[in-house]
Design an enzyme around this catalytic site. Sequence first.
Site, PDB file in Angstrom:
ATOM      1  N   GLU A 134      -1.227 -31.504  11.601  1.00  0.00           N
ATOM      2  CA  GLU A 134      -0.010 -30.698  11.459  1.00  0.00           C
ATOM      3  C   GLU A 134       0.731 -31.166  10.204  1.00  0.00           C
ATOM      4  O   GLU A 134       0.973 -32.356  10.018  1.00  0.00           O
ATOM      5  CB  GLU A 134       0.870 -30.849  12.710  1.00  0.00           C
ATOM      6  CG  GLU A 134       2.146 -30.028  12.625  1.00  0.00           C
ATOM      7  CD  GLU A 134       2.683 -29.569  13.976  1.00  0.00           C
ATOM      8  OE1 GLU A 134       2.011 -29.768  15.003  1.00  0.00           O
ATOM      9  OE2 GLU A 134       3.794 -29.001  13.986  1.00  0.00           O
ATOM     10  N   ASN A 177       3.323 -33.483  18.851  1.00  0.00           N
ATOM     11  CA  ASN A 177       3.002 -32.337  19.709  1.00  0.00           C
ATOM     12  C   ASN A 177       1.687 -32.727  20.386  1.00  0.00           C
ATOM     13  O   ASN A 177       0.611 -32.389  19.917  1.00  0.00           O
ATOM     14  CB  ASN A 177       2.838 -31.062  18.886  1.00  0.00           C
ATOM     15  CG  ASN A 177       4.160 -30.625  18.269  1.00  0.00           C
ATOM     16  OD1 ASN A 177       5.217 -30.837  18.850  1.00  0.00           O
ATOM     17  ND2 ASN A 177       4.108 -30.024  17.091  1.00  0.00           N
ATOM     18  N   GLU A 258      10.891 -27.888  20.635  1.00  0.00           N
ATOM     19  CA  GLU A 258       9.854 -26.993  20.115  1.00  0.00           C
ATOM     20  C   GLU A 258       8.725 -26.776  21.129  1.00  0.00           C
ATOM     21  O   GLU A 258       7.542 -26.873  20.797  1.00  0.00           O
ATOM     22  CB  GLU A 258       9.314 -27.529  18.784  1.00  0.00           C
ATOM     23  CG  GLU A 258      10.408 -27.619  17.727  1.00  0.00           C
ATOM     24  CD  GLU A 258       9.929 -28.043  16.341  1.00  0.00           C
ATOM     25  OE1 GLU A 258       8.858 -28.664  16.245  1.00  0.00           O
ATOM     26  OE2 GLU A 258      10.642 -27.749  15.373  1.00  0.00           O
ATOM     27  N   ASP A 331      16.013 -31.372   9.182  1.00  0.00           N
ATOM     28  CA  ASP A 331      14.552 -31.510   9.257  1.00  0.00           C
ATOM     29  C   ASP A 331      13.897 -31.825   7.911  1.00  0.00           C
ATOM     30  O   ASP A 331      13.274 -30.936   7.324  1.00  0.00           O
ATOM     31  CB  ASP A 331      13.947 -30.213   9.835  1.00  0.00           C
ATOM     32  CG  ASP A 331      12.484 -30.377  10.205  1.00  0.00           C
ATOM     33  OD1 ASP A 331      12.002 -31.512  10.191  1.00  0.00           O
ATOM     34  OD2 ASP A 331      11.835 -29.357  10.511  1.00  0.00           O
ATOM     35  N   GLU A 359       6.064 -31.819   3.592  1.00  0.00           N
ATOM     36  CA  GLU A 359       6.197 -30.493   4.194  1.00  0.00           C
ATOM     37  C   GLU A 359       7.183 -29.616   3.425  1.00  0.00           C
ATOM     38  O   GLU A 359       6.931 -28.437   3.211  1.00  0.00           O
ATOM     39  CB  GLU A 359       6.649 -30.639   5.655  1.00  0.00           C
ATOM     40  CG  GLU A 359       6.974 -29.311   6.316  1.00  0.00           C
ATOM     41  CD  GLU A 359       7.427 -29.447   7.763  1.00  0.00           C
ATOM     42  OE1 GLU A 359       7.483 -30.579   8.281  1.00  0.00           O
ATOM     43  OE2 GLU A 359       7.730 -28.401   8.375  1.00  0.00           O
ATOM     44  N   HIS A 487      16.805 -25.519   3.731  1.00  0.00           N
ATOM     45  CA  HIS A 487      16.019 -24.689   4.640  1.00  0.00           C
ATOM     46  C   HIS A 487      15.954 -23.226   4.233  1.00  0.00           C
ATOM     47  O   HIS A 487      16.068 -22.324   5.070  1.00  0.00           O
ATOM     48  CB  HIS A 487      16.558 -24.811   6.075  1.00  0.00           C
ATOM     49  CG  HIS A 487      15.460 -24.835   7.102  1.00  0.00           C
ATOM     50  ND1 HIS A 487      14.566 -23.793   7.257  1.00  0.00           N
ATOM     51  CD2 HIS A 487      15.098 -25.764   8.005  1.00  0.00           C
ATOM     52  CE1 HIS A 487      13.716 -24.095   8.218  1.00  0.00           C
ATOM     53  NE2 HIS A 487      13.996 -25.297   8.675  1.00  0.00           N
TER      54      HIS A 487
HETATM   55  O1  GCW Z   1       9.475 -30.567  10.604  1.00  0.00           O
HETATM   56  C1  GCW Z   1       9.119 -29.938  11.792  1.00  0.00           C
HETATM   57  C2  GCW Z   1       7.741 -29.458  11.552  1.00  0.00           C
HETATM   58  C3  GCW Z   1       6.885 -29.419  12.792  1.00  0.00           C
HETATM   59  C4  GCW Z   1       7.006 -30.776  13.483  1.00  0.00           C
HETATM   60  C5  GCW Z   1       8.449 -30.993  13.865  1.00  0.00           C
HETATM   61  C6  GCW Z   1       8.688 -32.349  14.498  1.00  0.00           C
HETATM   62  C7  GCW Z   1       5.388 -32.046  14.693  1.00  0.00           C
HETATM   63  O2  GCW Z   1       7.804 -28.201  10.942  1.00  0.00           O
HETATM   64  O3  GCW Z   1       5.577 -29.146  12.390  1.00  0.00           O
HETATM   65  O4  GCW Z   1       6.158 -30.896  14.594  1.00  0.00           O
HETATM   66  O5  GCW Z   1       9.251 -30.953  12.722  1.00  0.00           O
HETATM   67  O6  GCW Z   1       9.087 -33.251  13.767  1.00  0.00           O
HETATM   68  O7  GCW Z   1       8.487 -32.524  15.679  1.00  0.00           O
END
Ligand code: GCW
Length: 666
Positions: A134, A177, A258, A331, A359, A487
């Site tokens: 991921e 996850n 999530e 994030d 990311e 974002h």
């Molecule tokens: O930054 C976001 C990401 C997800 C990630 C989530 C998290 C692992 O887009 O892909 O999932 O955070 O940190 O849990």
Amino acid sequence: MNRLLIVLGLTIFAALTARADDGSDLWLPPDRARAGMETLDIARAEVEGIGDVEFHVSADVLPGVTGPDGYTITRQNGKTVISAVSPVGVLYGAYHLQRLVRTGGVPPESVIRESPRYDLRLLNHWDNLDGTVERGYAGHSLWQWDELPGTLSPRYRQYARANASVGINGTVLNNVNATPLILRTDYLHKVKALADVFRPYGIKVYLSVNFSSPVLLGGLDTSDPLDAGVAAWWAEKADEIYGLIPDFGGFLVKANSEGQPGPQDYGRTHSDGANMLARALAPHGGIVMWRAFVYDPDSDDRARQAYDEFIGLDGRFDGNVILQVKNGPIDFQPREPFNPLFGAMERTRLMVEFQITQEYLGHSVQLAYLAPLYKECLDADTYAHGRGSTVAAVTDGTMSGYRPSAIAGVANIGLDANWTGHHFAQANWYCFGRLAWDHTLSSGQIAEEWLRMTFTGDDGFVEPVKRMMLASREAVVDYMMPLGLHHIFAEGHHYGPEPWYKQAVRPDWSSVYYHRADSTGIGFDRTSAGSNSTGQYFPPLREIFDDPSLCPDNLLLWFHRLPWDYRMANGDTLWDNLCLRYQAGVDAAREFQKIWDSIEGKIDRERFLHVQSRLRRQASDAVWWRDACLLYFQTHSGMPFPPGMERPVHDLDELKQIRLDLKHHN
Ligand code: GCW
């Protein structure tokens, strides 16, 4: 015949002079250790050829050195002596010596004393058991689950060596996850095989666990943390794990976020869930890292949610629970203020989670050296206990006394030959480890070490390229989302711009939620008159963030919603400032191309060309970002572009059609 000889001769010449370099060696010299070696033998192999080096392992604490990982390096009677309380401390000392020698230093006459600032220095892999990663941009997962435990890829030991060389001492193998499968007995045997390879390098293994494992794997009818059967299931699982891996580190948990299950599914709190797991691990000395990355559908500001959820639980977590908090409140954006939980939860152990994988900073296509981002957070003053209560000081144990202290980075490593996709992304793995060991090191010093060991000690290379690295993160901020914007990425893959994106599954995954641009202005009002996320910070920060004339420009639109013609300190309008910042980002990306071209011939051609082509793409994507954001924002501001800005080269409608084929990035 002659021609054959010439071709042969040329081939040999080429092979001798231009060693192709695929980056697989990272920053390390050739490996002289072998599989199965003990820690001290590895240390011996690492200092081979560095003169007369002696090791002392003694249980007595050395003066000025704390914890099991610290060491001293001294010169005694013409010998270099590395002393530590544990073999792994000696190994860290050996890597220190190796680094000194390879960066042009000699073993100094004065004493070197080192102890890590954080006790636990961890990588988090978001690796799935099917081999995908991921947010991974460097190929598939390193872990060959199908072949384990029987076959051990040589890369496992190389991975452990690279980590140990920068002081990383733990790794969470699988994605937060998490599938419950990782806890099935056959998988635990695979995990054990990896732990056995990593152990001599001082690296402990941890696992991400799925909170519903008792139901999904154990066949129980509930995973309620207050159910005795559930607690017993986890305790038994912990016994099984420690039977195989006596030094197993513990669990990492993403709960009620999530779509992941968690204690709230049963009306329980995060502390109920964390403590139940912590009690299963406590008899074995394991820890639980419980993530604070949560959402609240009823809240109108994403940036408030982690704080609002957890602040009331302060003091309710067991001693072997550490709350793992992302550096910023949203994030892993190119720039965020620090998460207000730091300093605020005085009776809870807290650790910072950084993202090493890019990311939101250009994946493995763009060059963004992240030490300045990590340091910006670690050096930020929370004012929790007056001036000097930096994020580092409130998390590394110096202010709270809490042990063990910990820090984590989401890994950017995959099966690519160069491990990280972009050659310069290796520097982010490297600098994370170095800062976890010592957050007082400067970004420049770390970049320089890395460049000298990875490429060449030639100052004509190191100096300009270091400058490029140090400017790179700010350049990304400028051409993607300057002045505190955040974002506004394209949906899902988070590579390109999509500031017009509004049809998200959840409003706080859309771009318009964050920038709120319309004809009257732009930005998110998080002041006391708005969502009051400024109120989550200690004074005087809350007053500083609350007032647009005091708020740092680089967080202005994070905390404020302002009219387009708002006059900024430099006398220009907000709109002009915004345009010129985007332009500055583009200019910087182009400058990186020139810097890189100027060092041609100083390093191997293979890596030179690879980086050159990525920088070209970066510069062109910077233009894409600038044009997309400014043409779109202009539909709201209605204002002309300032003279100092290049005119757009793209058409907004065309840009809106772009749908990236993600395979380019994964
Ligand atoms: O930054 C976001 C990401 C997800 C990630 C989530 C998290 C692992 O887009 O892909 O999932 O955070 O940190 O849990």
